[in-house]
Design a protein around this motif. Structure first.
Motif, PDB file in Angstrom:
ATOM      1  N   LEU A  33       0.839  -1.206   0.000  1.00  0.00           N
ATOM      2  CA  LEU A  33       0.000   0.000   0.000  1.00  0.00           C
ATOM      3  C   LEU A  33       0.870   1.250   0.000  1.00  0.00           C
ATOM      4  O   LEU A  33       0.617   2.183  -0.768  1.00  0.00           O
ATOM      5  CB  LEU A  33      -0.924   0.002   1.219  1.00  0.00           C
ATOM      6  N   PHE A  34       1.900   1.268   0.833  1.00  0.00           N
ATOM      7  CA  PHE A  34       2.772   2.440   0.874  1.00  0.00           C
ATOM      8  C   PHE A  34       3.600   2.590  -0.403  1.00  0.00           C
ATOM      9  O   PHE A  34       3.916   3.708  -0.798  1.00  0.00           O
ATOM     10  CB  PHE A  34       3.697   2.394   2.087  1.00  0.00           C
ATOM     11  N   LEU A  35       3.933   1.484  -1.043  1.00  0.00           N
ATOM     12  CA  LEU A  35       4.681   1.549  -2.300  1.00  0.00           C
ATOM     13  C   LEU A  35       3.806   2.043  -3.449  1.00  0.00           C
ATOM     14  O   LEU A  35       4.310   2.673  -4.385  1.00  0.00           O
ATOM     15  CB  LEU A  35       5.274   0.182  -2.646  1.00  0.00           C
ATOM     16  N   ASP A  36       2.506   1.772  -3.380  1.00  0.00           N
ATOM     17  CA  ASP A  36       1.597   2.151  -4.460  1.00  0.00           C
ATOM     18  C   ASP A  36       0.270   2.655  -3.884  1.00  0.00           C
ATOM     19  O   ASP A  36      -0.754   1.979  -3.977  1.00  0.00           O
ATOM     20  CB  ASP A  36       1.361   0.958  -5.382  1.00  0.00           C
ATOM     21  N   PRO A  37       0.270   3.847  -3.279  1.00  0.00           N
ATOM     22  CA  PRO A  37      -0.961   4.345  -2.667  1.00  0.00           C
ATOM     23  C   PRO A  37      -2.044   4.712  -3.685  1.00  0.00           C
ATOM     24  O   PRO A  37      -3.192   4.955  -3.301  1.00  0.00           O
ATOM     25  CB  PRO A  37      -0.502   5.569  -1.870  1.00  0.00           C
ATOM     26  N   MET A  43      -6.256  -2.182  -1.841  1.00  0.00           N
ATOM     27  CA  MET A  43      -5.356  -2.687  -0.799  1.00  0.00           C
ATOM     28  C   MET A  43      -6.000  -2.584   0.581  1.00  0.00           C
ATOM     29  O   MET A  43      -5.903  -3.512   1.383  1.00  0.00           O
ATOM     30  CB  MET A  43      -4.039  -1.912  -0.821  1.00  0.00           C
ATOM     31  N   VAL A  44      -6.679  -1.473   0.837  1.00  0.00           N
ATOM     32  CA  VAL A  44      -7.319  -1.289   2.145  1.00  0.00           C
ATOM     33  C   VAL A  44      -8.439  -2.306   2.330  1.00  0.00           C
ATOM     34  O   VAL A  44      -8.617  -2.858   3.417  1.00  0.00           O
ATOM     35  CB  VAL A  44      -7.834   0.159   2.301  1.00  0.00           C
ATOM     36  N   ARG A  98      -6.353   5.078   7.398  1.00  0.00           N
ATOM     37  CA  ARG A  98      -5.945   6.485   7.390  1.00  0.00           C
ATOM     38  C   ARG A  98      -5.342   6.894   6.054  1.00  0.00           C
ATOM     39  O   ARG A  98      -5.498   8.042   5.629  1.00  0.00           O
ATOM     40  CB  ARG A  98      -5.001   6.762   8.549  1.00  0.00           C
ATOM     41  N   VAL A  99      -4.648   5.982   5.405  1.00  0.00           N
ATOM     42  CA  VAL A  99      -4.127   6.276   4.064  1.00  0.00           C
ATOM     43  C   VAL A  99      -5.292   6.610   3.143  1.00  0.00           C
ATOM     44  O   VAL A  99      -5.242   7.572   2.365  1.00  0.00           O
ATOM     45  CB  VAL A  99      -3.300   5.093   3.509  1.00  0.00           C
TER      46      VAL A  99
END
Length: 138
Positions: A33-37, A43-44, A98-99
């Protein structure tokens, strides 16, 4: 002597291992998720599914704990281990939410690195939990 006559429930170890794997999977998804928000919604959603699977395992473990008289580990240790594993997944889920909530489009490198550290730690937890089956071989 009495311990040999009474059955010991070894299914706890299966639950521990399954939950540890779910926890590792959640951490892996958080790294992705952090690599490809840009694909945060997908992803969430998957992280939420993994978190629900972890909740189910936690509830099953606690139910087994209430039904079992002789346990392979101390009752408090079983409860603490499974709830702490569940806490990790809850935090992973909260972070992913939160993302999405704050519509993060680009992750700082530090966030990616921190997620990778979490994944490495979860991989060590998986290894450690698998070792619980044979406490005579530390």
């Amino acid at each position: 002597m009495l311990g040999r006559l009474l059955p010991r429930e070894l299914g706890f170890f299966d639950y521990f291992e399954r939950h540890a794997e779910r926890t590792r999977e959640g951490a892996d998804l958080l790294v992705r998720l952090f690599l490809d928000p840009a694909h945060a919604e997908t992803m969430v959603e998957r992280i939420k599914e993994v978190e629900h699977e972890g909740d189910t395992i936690t509830h099953s473990t606690i139910e087994m704990l209430h039904r079992t008289w002789i346990t392979p580990l101390d009752r408090d240790e079983i409860h603490r281990l499974i709830t702490r594993l569940d806490d990790i997944l809850d935090y992973v889920d909260a972070t992913a939410q939160r993302v999405l909530l704050y519509e993060i489009k680009e992750s700082p490198p530090e966030a990616v690195e921190l997620a990778r550290v979490l994944l490495e730690a979860c991989e060590q937890v998986v290894h450690a939990v698998k070792g619980l089956r044979d406490l005579r071989d530390p």
